[in-house]
Design a protein around this motif. Structure first.
Motif, mmCIF file in Angstrom:
data_model
loop_
_atom_site.group_PDB
_atom_site.id
_atom_site.type_symbol
_atom_site.label_atom_id
_atom_site.label_comp_id
_atom_site.label_asym_id
_atom_site.label_seq_id
_atom_site.Cartn_x
_atom_site.Cartn_y
_atom_site.Cartn_z
ATOM 1 N N LYS A 28 6.767 18.550 24.614
ATOM 2 C CA LYS A 28 5.928 19.331 23.696
ATOM 3 C C LYS A 28 4.450 18.989 23.901
ATOM 4 C CE LYS A 28 5.722 20.868 18.934
ATOM 5 N NZ LYS A 28 6.411 20.868 17.633
ATOM 6 N N LEU A 52 10.658 25.931 24.091
ATOM 7 C CA LEU A 52 11.641 24.868 24.290
ATOM 8 C C LEU A 52 13.044 25.319 23.900
ATOM 9 C CD1 LEU A 52 9.640 21.735 23.082
ATOM 10 C CD2 LEU A 52 10.138 22.454 25.426
ATOM 11 N N ASP A 112 11.797 15.286 24.228
ATOM 12 C CA ASP A 112 11.269 16.516 23.626
ATOM 13 C C ASP A 112 9.822 16.370 23.165
ATOM 14 O OD1 ASP A 112 13.600 17.903 24.119
ATOM 15 O OD2 ASP A 112 14.375 17.715 22.077
ATOM 16 N N ASP A 144 7.620 25.402 20.443
ATOM 17 C CA ASP A 144 8.985 25.256 19.934
ATOM 18 C C ASP A 144 9.860 26.419 20.397
ATOM 19 O OD1 ASP A 144 8.413 22.847 18.681
ATOM 20 O OD2 ASP A 144 8.006 23.792 16.739
#
Length: 129
Positions: free
Chosen positions: A101, A65, A97, A62
């Motif tokens: 991930k 990103l 996304d 996270d």
């Protein structure tokens, strides 16, 4: 941060000092210095990922990103891997996304991301048009 910027090649999404700083600060904020020191085997940042909990790995992803434009990064990487600019853009635009991930988590755990069916579906859809 120094370790992140050592590799100045285009393959390193954290080669730029600003991106590396953002990611390093995110790791510190999410995992903390004490835990980072526990994970530091001297074998490099990536070696510590394997010893992280799933929650720690997800927080690292996270953080990454939030620092890097991964679709643009992937487009650049795919273009240098032999795809046309249009094909590379198509693939990077097809990466949402959640898929990014998944791929990042797979990569830091040492898995072969090319076996990801969702990724292969995006790639084949772009190559076959």
């Amino acid at each position: 941060m120094g370790e992140l910027t050592e590799d100045t090649s285009a393959a390193n999404p954290f080669a730029a000092e600003e991106d590396a700083s953002c990611f390093a600060e995110g790791i510190m904020g999410e995992v903390g210095l004490e835990r980072i020191n526990e994970l530091d085997t001297g074998a490099g940042l990536e070696a510590g990922f394997a010893d992280m909990t799933t929650a720690e790995q997800e927080s690292i992803v996270d953080s990454a990103l939030g620092c890097i434009d991964f679709p643009a990064y992937m487009s650049e990487q795919l273009a240098t891997a032999g795809l046309t600019e249009d094909q590379a853009s198509c693939v990077s635009e097809g990466l949402d996304d959640d898929l990014i991930k998944q791929l990042f988590l797979a990569q830091i755990s040492g898995a072969d991301v090319t076996t990801n069916e969702d990724l292969m579906g995006v790639i084949m859809g772009c190559l076959l048009g």
